[in-house]
Write a protein that holds these residues in place. Sequence first.
Motif, PDB file in Angstrom:
ATOM      1  N   VAL A 147     -16.614 -39.931  33.269  1.00  0.00           N
ATOM      2  CA  VAL A 147     -17.024 -41.285  33.645  1.00  0.00           C
ATOM      3  C   VAL A 147     -18.543 -41.409  33.640  1.00  0.00           C
ATOM      4  O   VAL A 147     -19.096 -42.424  33.189  1.00  0.00           O
ATOM      5  CB  VAL A 147     -16.446 -41.662  35.028  1.00  0.00           C
ATOM      6  N   MET A 198     -13.506 -52.069  36.566  1.00  0.00           N
ATOM      7  CA  MET A 198     -13.765 -50.683  36.194  1.00  0.00           C
ATOM      8  C   MET A 198     -12.564 -49.826  36.597  1.00  0.00           C
ATOM      9  O   MET A 198     -12.631 -49.007  37.510  1.00  0.00           O
ATOM     10  CB  MET A 198     -15.042 -50.159  36.877  1.00  0.00           C
ATOM     11  N   TYR A 225     -18.993 -58.525  41.384  1.00  0.00           N
ATOM     12  CA  TYR A 225     -18.872 -57.092  41.662  1.00  0.00           C
ATOM     13  C   TYR A 225     -20.132 -56.544  42.325  1.00  0.00           C
ATOM     14  O   TYR A 225     -21.228 -57.057  42.124  1.00  0.00           O
ATOM     15  CB  TYR A 225     -18.603 -56.314  40.363  1.00  0.00           C
ATOM     16  N   ASN A 257      -9.226 -52.649  40.939  1.00  0.00           N
ATOM     17  CA  ASN A 257     -10.566 -52.733  40.358  1.00  0.00           C
ATOM     18  C   ASN A 257     -10.476 -53.010  38.863  1.00  0.00           C
ATOM     19  O   ASN A 257     -10.757 -52.132  38.030  1.00  0.00           O
ATOM     20  CB  ASN A 257     -11.343 -51.445  40.623  1.00  0.00           C
ATOM     21  N   PHE A 271     -16.598 -47.758  30.595  1.00  0.00           N
ATOM     22  CA  PHE A 271     -15.517 -47.917  31.557  1.00  0.00           C
ATOM     23  C   PHE A 271     -15.527 -49.293  32.214  1.00  0.00           C
ATOM     24  O   PHE A 271     -14.635 -49.607  32.998  1.00  0.00           O
ATOM     25  CB  PHE A 271     -15.599 -46.826  32.634  1.00  0.00           C
ATOM     26  N   ILE A 272     -16.516 -50.117  31.916  1.00  0.00           N
ATOM     27  CA  ILE A 272     -16.588 -51.459  32.480  1.00  0.00           C
ATOM     28  C   ILE A 272     -15.893 -52.450  31.552  1.00  0.00           C
ATOM     29  O   ILE A 272     -16.147 -52.485  30.346  1.00  0.00           O
ATOM     30  CB  ILE A 272     -18.048 -51.875  32.719  1.00  0.00           C
ATOM     31  N   SER A 273     -15.018 -53.254  32.092  1.00  0.00           N
ATOM     32  CA  SER A 273     -14.202 -54.186  31.315  1.00  0.00           C
ATOM     33  C   SER A 273     -15.048 -55.244  30.617  1.00  0.00           C
ATOM     34  O   SER A 273     -16.063 -55.710  31.142  1.00  0.00           O
ATOM     35  CB  SER A 273     -13.194 -54.873  32.237  1.00  0.00           C
ATOM     36  N   VAL A 303     -11.020 -52.612  28.239  1.00  0.00           N
ATOM     37  CA  VAL A 303     -12.000 -51.575  28.597  1.00  0.00           C
ATOM     38  C   VAL A 303     -12.312 -50.722  27.367  1.00  0.00           C
ATOM     39  O   VAL A 303     -11.407 -50.082  26.819  1.00  0.00           O
ATOM     40  CB  VAL A 303     -11.478 -50.684  29.744  1.00  0.00           C
ATOM     41  N   LEU A 332     -20.522 -46.651  40.285  1.00  0.00           N
ATOM     42  CA  LEU A 332     -19.285 -47.412  40.174  1.00  0.00           C
ATOM     43  C   LEU A 332     -19.554 -48.890  40.421  1.00  0.00           C
ATOM     44  O   LEU A 332     -20.555 -49.244  41.042  1.00  0.00           O
ATOM     45  CB  LEU A 332     -18.263 -46.926  41.210  1.00  0.00           C
ATOM     46  N   LYS A 349     -20.864 -47.059  30.884  1.00  0.00           N
ATOM     47  CA  LYS A 349     -20.800 -48.444  30.401  1.00  0.00           C
ATOM     48  C   LYS A 349     -19.462 -48.754  29.725  1.00  0.00           C
ATOM     49  O   LYS A 349     -18.978 -49.885  29.790  1.00  0.00           O
ATOM     50  CB  LYS A 349     -21.954 -48.714  29.444  1.00  0.00           C
TER      51      LYS A 349
END
Length: 455
Positions: A100, A320, A117, A317, A107-109, A70, A132, A105
């Motif tokens: 957040v 994220m 998702y 999750n 925070f998205i793996s 992340v 989210l 962006k």
Amino acid sequence: MIRRYANYIRKNIIRLPNFINYFILNINQNPTMIYGIDYQRYKKYLNKSDTTFNSELHLLNVVNSAIQTVPYYRRLYRGMTFKDINQFSKCFGFIDKDIVMINMKDFISDKVKIADYDFGTTGGTSGKPLQLIAPKTRYIIEFATIHSIWERIGYKFNVRAVIRNHRLPKRVIYKINPLMREVIFDGFRLNDNYFQDVYKTIRRLNIAFIHCYPSVAYEFSVYLLKNRLDVSFIKAFLCSSENIFDYQLDLVQNRLGIRFFNFYGHSEKLVLAGFCAKSDLYHIEPTYGYFELVDTEGNGIKQVGDIGEIVGTSFHNPGMPLIRYRTGDFAEYVGDICPVCHRRVPVIKNIMGRWRGDRIFNRDGSFVTTTALNLHDELYSVIYGLQYVQKEKGILQILIIKSPLYNSMHEEILYKHYKDKLNKDTKIEIKYVDELIKQPNGKFLLLISKISSTN
């Protein structure tokens, strides 16, 4: 293609006539038919993990994986490996909704397969909604955990009456969702005439569980009590999403004799908790997410009776992961073992959702909190509803729904009570109403204020 049709059916089956959906509802007796074999497996996993799950080890795995995949965490903790909970508590910082939103962006793996998702948002009742992503299969964990919580008071995939945020056409009393086993009522038509229709329906269908907001449970209970209706077939109100007040619990559980069973969660899906089977204490579900209760300095609270902010870390999750997310919800610490049933989980009580201390302002800018204005039990026993409205400093409007026992003496006591709590020049106006004010999503707020604390 199959998934698309399945989603279409789930969303639109409620449109079928009630007699067809009632037939389907009676066939649908096994949750595995709807939620799949993975739901059944996860329910079994929950039962086995109740005393063996290591939440700290699971947390460290989530944290170390997030640092690798992340961007936001990688930027802050590159090269670090968290090996124990003390290191995590000292070195890993907190995040909140604003952080957040600004860094969405990041925070998205990197490893996320976006097709797996769904995009969603928080409710946005306290400001701009937070965007989210969550796994499409998230419902398996969500429903399995919630159903396990409800099972403490006898729920076994029973038909539920639902009185929350649905709007129905004026001449329609209820609709049926046979897949979820729900008989859905209009959450915005709450008056005695409609409550009569609701009662007749749940009595005829012998519905034992009512899923609703706490304020709705209270209002419906007032109707049941004042009309002296038979409630022996109702086992519990399954409540969530609002703060609970002592007078609500007292009327529903003590005076009416129906279990008021609350559970706590939030749109970010980090922490889930439900009442103990034998008390009104909340058990934090350890397999759902990592729970912390912290003071204003971010230190963990371990003193019984202290109040802190709920901080959560998602376990389910990976696309994220939100780690050490300040929820804005507060609660009172009870312990790490339930004093009533002796289950070994974090235990809290008196959850205050999105609570910063609801403030009622005097003209000079000084304030008192709504908690400080709590009434004595004898006053709660003669009113059926209470709400505060403040549009400008120094003026407080109090909305009251009277019971038949309410009289002018009680009004005098109320005026004196509020004048003693607020400045002498604060104007108190008591207004008698038939209904309290609800938010657009059907929720109830004790205080409706147009005043910013920064004014």
